[in-house]
Design an enzyme around this catalytic site. Structure first.
Site, PDB file in Angstrom:
ATOM      1  N   CYS A   1       0.881  -1.198   0.052  1.00 56.19           N
ATOM      2  CA  CYS A   1       0.082  -0.014   0.050  1.00 56.19           C
ATOM      3  C   CYS A   1       0.807   1.261   0.038  1.00 56.19           C
ATOM      4  O   CYS A   1       0.547   2.261  -0.769  1.00 56.19           O
ATOM      5  CB  CYS A   1      -1.004   0.085   1.267  1.00 56.19           C
TER       6      CYS A   1
ATOM      7  N   HIS B   1       2.405   1.861  -3.359  1.00 53.70           N
ATOM      8  CA  HIS B   1       1.617   2.031  -4.287  1.00 53.70           C
ATOM      9  C   HIS B   1       1.161   3.729  -4.190  1.00 53.70           C
ATOM     10  O   HIS B   1       0.968   4.265  -5.256  1.00 53.70           O
ATOM     11  CB  HIS B   1       0.196   1.233  -4.073  1.00 53.70           C
ATOM     12  N   GLU B   2       0.772   4.036  -3.033  1.00 53.66           N
ATOM     13  CA  GLU B   2       0.576   5.370  -2.866  1.00 53.66           C
ATOM     14  C   GLU B   2       1.901   6.426  -3.313  1.00 53.66           C
ATOM     15  O   GLU B   2       1.596   7.376  -3.688  1.00 53.66           O
ATOM     16  CB  GLU B   2       0.185   5.724  -1.501  1.00 53.66           C
ATOM     17  N   ILE B   3       3.032   5.913  -2.732  1.00 55.21           N
ATOM     18  CA  ILE B   3       4.117   6.870  -3.128  1.00 55.21           C
ATOM     19  C   ILE B   3       4.275   6.881  -4.704  1.00 55.21           C
ATOM     20  O   ILE B   3       4.754   7.801  -5.274  1.00 55.21           O
ATOM     21  CB  ILE B   3       5.513   6.211  -2.408  1.00 55.21           C
TER      22      ILE B   3
END
Length: 163
Positions: A130, A133-135
């Site tokens: 997660c 993915h967000e970075i």
């Protein structure tokens, strides 16, 4: 707190790299609260400011109700394991579309909390996936870019049919 409008794929903002946060104030805290409400409404487990058209390096994750929501300003990966893990990913910007992505199983990352204090943390498994993915999203890398060309084209054909 407010639920904000989420940019939908293929909005060009989803490919825009975000600027570092320099001011840690009430407006940043309000944005984090809005992101949490928006993410819960979507629903999702992670969201960035970029998903709502604010191109600043802010991530909100809520991997479970038990662990609660956390905000990460200016996150950056410091180390990644050589060992990889596959997991099904998707995006609040592309509801209903998902596919398996391979990423490092463990990472060490640095971030600031909403007051600007710097932290370093290790993440493994789902948490690691997660955060990576967000970075990626903060760097302007929409998750589809992590798929092979064949898998991406197949998913996009299915996505276009469903719209």
């Amino acid at each position: 707190m407010a639920i904000r409008t989420i940019l939908k794929y293929p909005d060009p903002g989803l490919s825009k790299p975000c600027e570092p946060i320099a001011v840690f104030d009430a407006a940043l805290t309000a944005l984090a609260h809005d992101l949490l409400e928006t993410m819960r409404a979507a629903p999702g487990v992670g969201i960035t400011a970029a998903h709502v058209g604010v191109f600043t390096r802010l991530v909100v994750l809520e991997l479970s109700k038990e662990s609660g929501a956390r905000s990460y300003a200016n996150p950056e990966i410091l180390l990644s394991s050589e060992e990889l893990i596959r997991h099904t990913e998707g995006s609040v910007s592309m509801p209903g579309a998902n596919d398996e992505v391979e990423r490092p199983k463990r990472i060490r990352f640095r971030y600031q909390d909403l007051t600007g204090v710097v932290h370093e943390e290790d993440a493994e498994g789902f948490y690691s996936i997660c955060m990576q993915h967000e970075i990626d999203q903060l760097d302007g890398i929409f998750w589809l870019k992590r798929l092979s060309r064949l898998k991406r084209e197949r998913l996009l054909r299915k996505w276009d049919k469903g719209k």
